[in-house]
Design a protein around this motif. Structure first.
Motif, PDB file in Angstrom:
ATOM      1  N   TYR A 119      -2.243   5.535   3.982  1.00 46.01           N
ATOM      2  CA  TYR A 119      -2.989   6.716   3.632  1.00 46.01           C
ATOM      3  C   TYR A 119      -3.765   6.508   2.221  1.00 46.01           C
ATOM      4  O   TYR A 119      -3.383   5.479   1.377  1.00 46.01           O
ATOM      5  CB  TYR A 119      -2.174   7.802   3.367  1.00 46.01           C
ATOM      6  CG  TYR A 119      -1.297   8.098   4.790  1.00 46.01           C
ATOM      7  CD1 TYR A 119      -1.994   8.640   5.794  1.00 46.01           C
ATOM      8  CD2 TYR A 119      -0.053   7.748   4.898  1.00 46.01           C
ATOM      9  CE1 TYR A 119      -1.199   9.046   7.038  1.00 46.01           C
ATOM     10  CE2 TYR A 119       0.761   7.933   6.114  1.00 46.01           C
ATOM     11  CZ  TYR A 119       0.121   8.328   7.221  1.00 46.01           C
ATOM     12  OH  TYR A 119       0.660   8.725   8.370  1.00 46.01           O
ATOM     13  N   SER A 120      -4.823   7.232   2.098  1.00 44.60           N
ATOM     14  CA  SER A 120      -5.892   7.334   0.765  1.00 44.60           C
ATOM     15  C   SER A 120      -4.892   7.343  -0.446  1.00 44.60           C
ATOM     16  O   SER A 120      -3.861   8.139  -0.661  1.00 44.60           O
ATOM     17  CB  SER A 120      -6.737   8.231   0.822  1.00 44.60           C
ATOM     18  OG  SER A 120      -7.365   8.337  -0.430  1.00 44.60           O
ATOM     19  N   SER A 121      -5.109   6.823  -1.422  1.00 44.87           N
ATOM     20  CA  SER A 121      -4.384   6.994  -2.878  1.00 44.87           C
ATOM     21  C   SER A 121      -4.725   8.170  -3.545  1.00 44.87           C
ATOM     22  O   SER A 121      -4.135   8.470  -4.605  1.00 44.87           O
ATOM     23  CB  SER A 121      -4.681   5.506  -3.564  1.00 44.87           C
ATOM     24  OG  SER A 121      -5.952   5.561  -3.988  1.00 44.87           O
ATOM     25  N   ASP A 122      -5.648   8.730  -3.084  1.00 43.59           N
ATOM     26  CA  ASP A 122      -6.031  10.147  -3.820  1.00 43.59           C
ATOM     27  C   ASP A 122      -6.073  11.224  -3.015  1.00 43.59           C
ATOM     28  O   ASP A 122      -6.869  12.243  -3.108  1.00 43.59           O
ATOM     29  CB  ASP A 122      -7.681   9.940  -4.290  1.00 43.59           C
ATOM     30  CG  ASP A 122      -8.443   9.698  -2.903  1.00 43.59           C
ATOM     31  OD1 ASP A 122      -8.160   9.432  -1.903  1.00 43.59           O
ATOM     32  OD2 ASP A 122      -9.736   9.780  -2.993  1.00 43.59           O
ATOM     33  N   LEU A 225       0.552  14.806   6.473  1.00 45.82           N
ATOM     34  CA  LEU A 225       0.001  16.140   6.638  1.00 45.82           C
ATOM     35  C   LEU A 225      -0.873  16.218   5.633  1.00 45.82           C
ATOM     36  O   LEU A 225      -2.157  16.912   5.891  1.00 45.82           O
ATOM     37  CB  LEU A 225       1.130  17.161   6.228  1.00 45.82           C
ATOM     38  CG  LEU A 225       2.476  17.098   6.978  1.00 45.82           C
ATOM     39  CD1 LEU A 225       3.438  18.086   6.410  1.00 45.82           C
ATOM     40  CD2 LEU A 225       2.103  17.698   8.380  1.00 45.82           C
ATOM     41  N   LEU A 226      -1.002  15.899   4.334  1.00 53.28           N
ATOM     42  CA  LEU A 226      -1.979  16.000   3.294  1.00 53.28           C
ATOM     43  C   LEU A 226      -3.162  15.125   3.770  1.00 53.28           C
ATOM     44  O   LEU A 226      -4.465  15.804   3.444  1.00 53.28           O
ATOM     45  CB  LEU A 226      -1.482  15.513   2.040  1.00 53.28           C
ATOM     46  CG  LEU A 226      -0.459  16.411   1.172  1.00 53.28           C
ATOM     47  CD1 LEU A 226       0.016  15.656   0.173  1.00 53.28           C
ATOM     48  CD2 LEU A 226      -0.918  17.792   1.208  1.00 53.28           C
ATOM     49  N   HIS A 227      -3.018  13.923   4.466  1.00 51.47           N
ATOM     50  CA  HIS A 227      -4.152  13.160   4.902  1.00 51.47           C
ATOM     51  C   HIS A 227      -5.034  14.250   6.059  1.00 51.47           C
ATOM     52  O   HIS A 227      -6.367  13.879   5.821  1.00 51.47           O
ATOM     53  CB  HIS A 227      -3.690  12.160   5.515  1.00 51.47           C
ATOM     54  CG  HIS A 227      -4.650  11.046   6.498  1.00 51.47           C
ATOM     55  ND1 HIS A 227      -5.723  10.770   5.675  1.00 51.47           N
ATOM     56  CD2 HIS A 227      -4.831  10.953   7.742  1.00 51.47           C
ATOM     57  CE1 HIS A 227      -6.507   9.946   6.587  1.00 51.47           C
ATOM     58  NE2 HIS A 227      -5.927  10.006   7.748  1.00 51.47           N
ATOM     59  N   ARG A 228      -4.295  14.763   6.685  1.00 56.17           N
ATOM     60  CA  ARG A 228      -5.180  15.461   7.761  1.00 56.17           C
ATOM     61  C   ARG A 228      -5.986  16.776   7.226  1.00 56.17           C
ATOM     62  O   ARG A 228      -7.125  16.818   7.647  1.00 56.17           O
ATOM     63  CB  ARG A 228      -4.409  16.001   8.967  1.00 56.17           C
ATOM     64  CG  ARG A 228      -3.857  14.831   9.567  1.00 56.17           C
ATOM     65  CD  ARG A 228      -4.914  14.148  10.539  1.00 56.17           C
ATOM     66  NE  ARG A 228      -5.493  14.896  11.628  1.00 56.17           N
ATOM     67  CZ  ARG A 228      -6.196  14.512  12.487  1.00 56.17           C
ATOM     68  NH1 ARG A 228      -6.897  13.060  12.139  1.00 56.17           N
ATOM     69  NH2 ARG A 228      -6.892  14.786  13.379  1.00 56.17           N
TER      70      ARG A 228
END
Length: 559
Positions: A119-122, A225-228
């Motif tokens: 997942y993205s680091s930001d 969850l945050l990624h989506r």
């Protein structure tokens, strides 16, 4: 002499057997326990043997988490009076819950592919909002600690506990000793919806995460969850909800191939993935579009939450809010997903441990009526047919919610059924008509009973309610989501099962008789004095077996 030698030899053999048993029996017992632990693991992945819920450790014994440094867990958990009945206060085994450390180990129930996802680091940080009312301290603490221990610290902006006027303010106040925890307390009982809105209004992160107060977040639960949501701010996403046993507190992995659904009486249910939904997915860990969320656990963009109407704050205490937010999300330009690589355990209970000022049933009817009247358009007639007791009950002013729907230019409920939940069958016309089953001045009445309860006769009042019945196309005699069946020769209410011969009744409009398919006997009101309904041998022209299916006076309108 020989006798003495034999005695000595026998004694030595006995000692040898006892020593052997002392050494070997524990080994066999430990081996059996280990196998038993492995037998309970989710089929998708074998995980290391973990501390099980049967471990009788006092809270704090194994607290190695830096998030608990300086916090006296034992004093917090055991610093309140307890009930003799472990289930009385919280409707789960509080004694077992209290014995488990807040940072206990739980099995990783994810698909093995999830651990290799990147997942993205930001990713955006989130405000976690947990509302509670008289929650068991050990359950509330374990929820908070699981958030802190199993989330990257940079992704937890704050944890907001909303105390919905619990009896002891210290239930929440003492937890401010933990990192990132804030507490607000209602001045009176507000219920889940208004409490969540209060927490969301206080939150300062760009993303909101709502959790119930008796959960355990699993490893890697937050990032997917945050990624989506970061990819599309209109998405509302939910984890797979694992089961925490209300008795043993064993953590049990749930199926990853379910979506949220409902029936026309507005009861939430889990549906197996249809073939059409399976074909849309390239991988077993791909997000699953779901028509409905269970409502307790989800993540949403804060700006989106605010702009689309938060919650309907005229709903009371609990129940129905997940229907409203699900319909609104889909019909007003958003989407809902279940994320297989996110797992959160939840204690499912068989009853509500808290009180409803207006009663559980009346509160649920008010909340679901508000949803039906605002969002379900002409299809609300199927709700009233499935739940005739809702007719005529108050639901308050909905003008603001109707104006919100107009402002957001939301789609129709027909669009939602056709595009989002085509699996929900639209009832046949005869399945939606509710009438009375009458004998003279008396009518068939549920007498307020639920599944397993007997029914009987009561003076006809014309107000539907407990006297509203539907003769379905499948030949069931239905009230709300319950159907007439039998227990011996006694007629009782059961949850409707379309394939059950016990719930099929052949109706002869001429004689008024209902013939039970499974036994060939007739529905009889048993006029001997009890007025309870029974099965008896069919007799032509017998008054107690003749039923008139007639319109009640109040059935002419849905409002």
């Amino acid at each position: 002499m020989r006798l003495k030698v034999r005695c000595v030899v026998s004694l030595l053999l006995l000692v040898w057997v006892l020593v052997t048993l002392i050494i070997l029996v524990p080994l066999f017992l430990n081996s059996g326990e280990e196998e038993k632990a492995y037998d309970h693991r989710p089929p998708e992945r074998r995980v290391p043997n973990v501390e099980t819920p049967t471990t009788k450790d006092r809270p704090g014994k194994h607290n190695k988490s830096p998030n608990l440094q300086g916090f006296n867990e034992t004093a917090y958990v055991y610093g309140v009076a307890r009930e003799k009945d472990a289930y009385q206060r919280n409707a789960f085994n509080q004694e077992e819950c209290d014995r488990l450390a807040s940072d206990r180990a739980i099995p990783d129930t994810r698909n093995r592919q999830c651990s290799s996802e990147k997942y993205s680091s930001d990713l955006p940080s989130t405000s976690v909002i947990i509302c509670f009312h008289n929650e068991a301290r050990s359950a509330l603490l374990r929820t908070v600690v699981s958030v802190l221990n199993r989330s990257p610290p940079r992704l937890i902006h704050e944890i907001i506990l909303v105390d919905d006027f619990s009896d002891d303010p210290n239930d929440g106040a003492l937890l401010t000793q933990l990192p990132k925890v804030k507490v607000i307390r209602n001045d009176q009982r507000e219920g889940l919806v208004r409490s969540r809105v209060s927490g969301a209004d206080l939150a300062t992160a760009k993303v909101l995460t709502f959790l119930d107060s008796h959960c355990e977040c699993n490893v890697g639960w937050l990032e997917p969850l945050l990624h989506r949501v970061s990819q599309n701010h209109t998405r509302v996403v939910s984890p797979i909800i694992d089961v925490i046993s209300m008795d043993s507190f064993q953590y049990i992995g749930a199926s990853s191939e379910l979506v949220g659904g409902f029936d026309w009486s507005m009861h939430f249910k889990w549906d197996a993935l249809s073939q059409a939904r399976r074909k849309k997915r390239k991988s077993t860990i791909d997000p699953i579009e779901t028509p409905m969320i269970a409502g307790g656990l989800f993540v949403i963009d804060k700006q989106r939450f605010d702009e689309t109407g938060k919650y309907d704050t005229e709903m009371d205490i609990w129940g129905g809010e997940n229907f409203e937010i699900s319909f609104r999300t889909w019909m007003c330009g958003g989407s809902m997903e279940i994320i297989p690589c996110s797992r959160v355990g939840h204690v499912f209970r068989k009853r509500h441990p808290y009180s409803f000022p207006k009663g559980n049933a009346m509160t649920y009817i008010k909340n679901t009526r508000r949803t039906a009247e605002v969002w379900m358009d002409e299809y609300k007639k199927f709700y009233y047919s499935a739940r005739p007791s809702a007719r005529g009950k108050g639901f308050g002013d909905i003008s603001e919610r109707l104006a919100l729907r107009e402002k957001l230019q939301c789609k129709s409920f027909g669009w939602y059924l056709h595009n989002i939940y085509p699996e929900l069958k639209i009832p046949e016309v005869e399945d939606t008509e509710t009438k009375e089953l009458q004998q003279g001045t008396l009518c068939m009445d549920t007498l307020g009973h639920q599944a397993g309860g007997r029914i009987g006769l009561y003076r006809c009042h014309g107000a539907a309610g407990n006297q509203a019945w539907t003769l379905t196309s499948g030949k069931a005699i239905k009230h709300d989501s319950l159907c007439l069946g039998t227990q011996g020769d006694v007629v009782v209410l059961w949850n409707c099962i379309s394939t059950s011969r016990d719930q099929i009744w052949d109706h002869d409009p001429k004689s008024g008789q209902f013939v039970h398919k499974a036994t060939g006997q007739c529905l009889d009101s048993d006029r001997s004095g009890s007025l309870q309904l029974r099965l008896s041998q069919c007799v032509t022209d017998k008054f107690s077996q003749s039923w008139q299916y007639t319109n009640a006076n109040s059935q002419k309108t849905n409002r």
